[in-house]
Design an enzyme around this catalytic site. Structure first.
Site, PDB file in Angstrom:
ATOM      1  N   TYR A  36      30.816  59.463  53.476  1.00 50.00           N
ATOM      2  CA  TYR A  36      32.253  59.437  53.799  1.00 50.00           C
ATOM      3  C   TYR A  36      32.944  60.655  53.192  1.00 50.00           C
ATOM      4  O   TYR A  36      33.733  61.340  53.846  1.00 50.00           O
ATOM      5  CB  TYR A  36      32.809  58.130  53.226  1.00 50.00           C
ATOM      6  CG  TYR A  36      34.303  57.996  53.108  1.00 50.00           C
ATOM      7  CD1 TYR A  36      35.059  57.583  54.196  1.00 50.00           C
ATOM      8  CD2 TYR A  36      34.955  58.214  51.885  1.00 50.00           C
ATOM      9  CE1 TYR A  36      36.443  57.409  54.076  1.00 50.00           C
ATOM     10  CE2 TYR A  36      36.320  58.039  51.760  1.00 50.00           C
ATOM     11  CZ  TYR A  36      37.065  57.637  52.861  1.00 50.00           C
ATOM     12  OH  TYR A  36      38.412  57.455  52.738  1.00 50.00           O
TER      13      TYR A  36
ATOM     14  N   LYS B  17      34.918  63.712  54.899  1.00 52.08           N
ATOM     15  CA  LYS B  17      36.336  63.993  54.629  1.00 52.08           C
ATOM     16  C   LYS B  17      36.517  65.451  54.189  1.00 52.08           C
ATOM     17  O   LYS B  17      37.526  66.081  54.515  1.00 52.08           O
ATOM     18  CB  LYS B  17      36.889  63.042  53.566  1.00 52.08           C
ATOM     19  CG  LYS B  17      36.985  61.576  54.015  1.00 52.08           C
ATOM     20  CD  LYS B  17      38.025  61.374  55.105  1.00 52.08           C
ATOM     21  CE  LYS B  17      38.349  59.900  55.303  1.00 52.08           C
ATOM     22  NZ  LYS B  17      39.251  59.671  56.442  1.00 52.08           N
TER      23      LYS B  17
END
Ligand SMILES: NC(=O)c1ccc[n+]([C@@H]2O[C@H](COP(=O)([O-])OP(=O)(O)OC[C@H]3O[C@@H](n4cnc5c(N)ncnc54)[C@H](O)[C@@H]3O)[C@@H](O)[C@H]2O)c1
Length: 258
Positions: A148, A152
């Site tokens: 993740y 990002k």
């Protein structure tokens, strides 16, 4: 004149819903795009009238689904603001990350923003609109959830890529990086540790976590005319987390003023 539209992905979540409510201040219609159609419809109904808040079932990782979302928006207006907010983290450590999780987290948290942007770029050119990507402090420092977080970090670079290549069309592209926000995404962690937000608070200079409305206000600013000269930036909405930690400053300086 064509109606101005905002698209918010992942709009059935708490942050997405707060963003949708905020953008209704200066857009005629807000499309609430979410993979969960029932939740999107319920959120839209809560926010206001059916001709202004329009739920759309959309899987942002699917090119076809995103193309359908862009067509739907074009039928009712012209997209002036695209908020790439749908996101989720699946594994807490590299040790726990399988190749499938790595790909899925990158598809949802990074590639989807590319798909949605390309699908509505003509509408954004026509409206001289802007993109706001909801990144995370996880894209700036290491706080766990590696796939993740890498996605990002990529999303922050994608933000700059759009700013530089599409600036000549009057399109702006910015990101918001929230710290901990109390939302449904924390349910499992809050069930495992009911004190998770209390534990988190001590690392934040403002000694609180972020509210969905704090994120929405930053999005509203970046998408609006007050930010007309701002593009390619990441605005942390993190109660000071990425500035530093008072506890560490106290340890290093041995000053009780921290
Ligand atoms: N909550 C936090 O602490 C926090 C911190 C930093 C950044 N963020 C970011 O903010 C954004 C919103 O987070 P949240 O906490 O409101 O999450 P959430 O889980 O409450 O909501 C996310 C929404 O996205 C939808 N969604 C999931 N997969 C989708 C897909 N493939 N296509 C379309 N919609 C999909 C879900 O149905 C859900 O409604 C995310 O990008 C997240 O990474 C959250």
């Amino acid at each position: 004149m064509t109606q101005s539209a905002a698209i918010v992905t992942g709009a059935a979540g708490d942050i997405g819903a707060a963003i949708a409510a905020k953008l209704a201040d200066d857009h005629d219609i807000v499309l609430l795009a979410d993979i969960d159609p029932k939740a999107a419809a319920a959120t839209a109904a809560k926010l206001g009238s059916a001709d202004r808040f329009i739920p759309v079932e959309c899987d942002v990782t699917s090119e076809n689904s995103v193309a359908a979302l862009a067509r739907r928006a074009a039928q009712i207006g012209t997209v002036r603001t695209l908020v790439n907010n749908a996101g989720a983290a699946r594994a807490v450590s590299l040790h726990d990350t399988t190749p499938e999780i790595w790909r899925a987290d990158n598809a949802l948290n990074l590639e989807a923003a590319f798909l949605t942007f390309r699908a509505v770029e003509d509408q954004l050119k026509a409206s001289k609109g802007s993109v706001v990507n909801i990144a995370s402090v996880n894209g700036m420092n290491v706080f766990g959830h590696p796939a993740y977080s890498a996605a990002k970090a990529g999303l922050l670079h994608f933000t700059r890529l759009v700013a530089v290549e599409y600036g000549k069309f009057g399109i702006r592209s910015n990101a918001v990086a929230p710290g901990t926000v109390k939302t449904q995404a924390w349910e499992i962690r809050a069930a495992a540790n009911p004190n998770v937000f209390e534990d988190a608070r001590r690392w934040y200079p403002l000694q609180r976590v972020v509210d969905p409305k704090d994120v929405a206000n930053a999005v509203g600013f970046l998408a609006g005319p007050l930010a007309a000269a701002i593009t390619g930036v990441c605005l942390p909405v993190d109660c000071g987390l990425t500035a530093g930690q008072a506890e560490l400053a106290r340890t290093f300086s041995q000053s009780e003023h921290y």
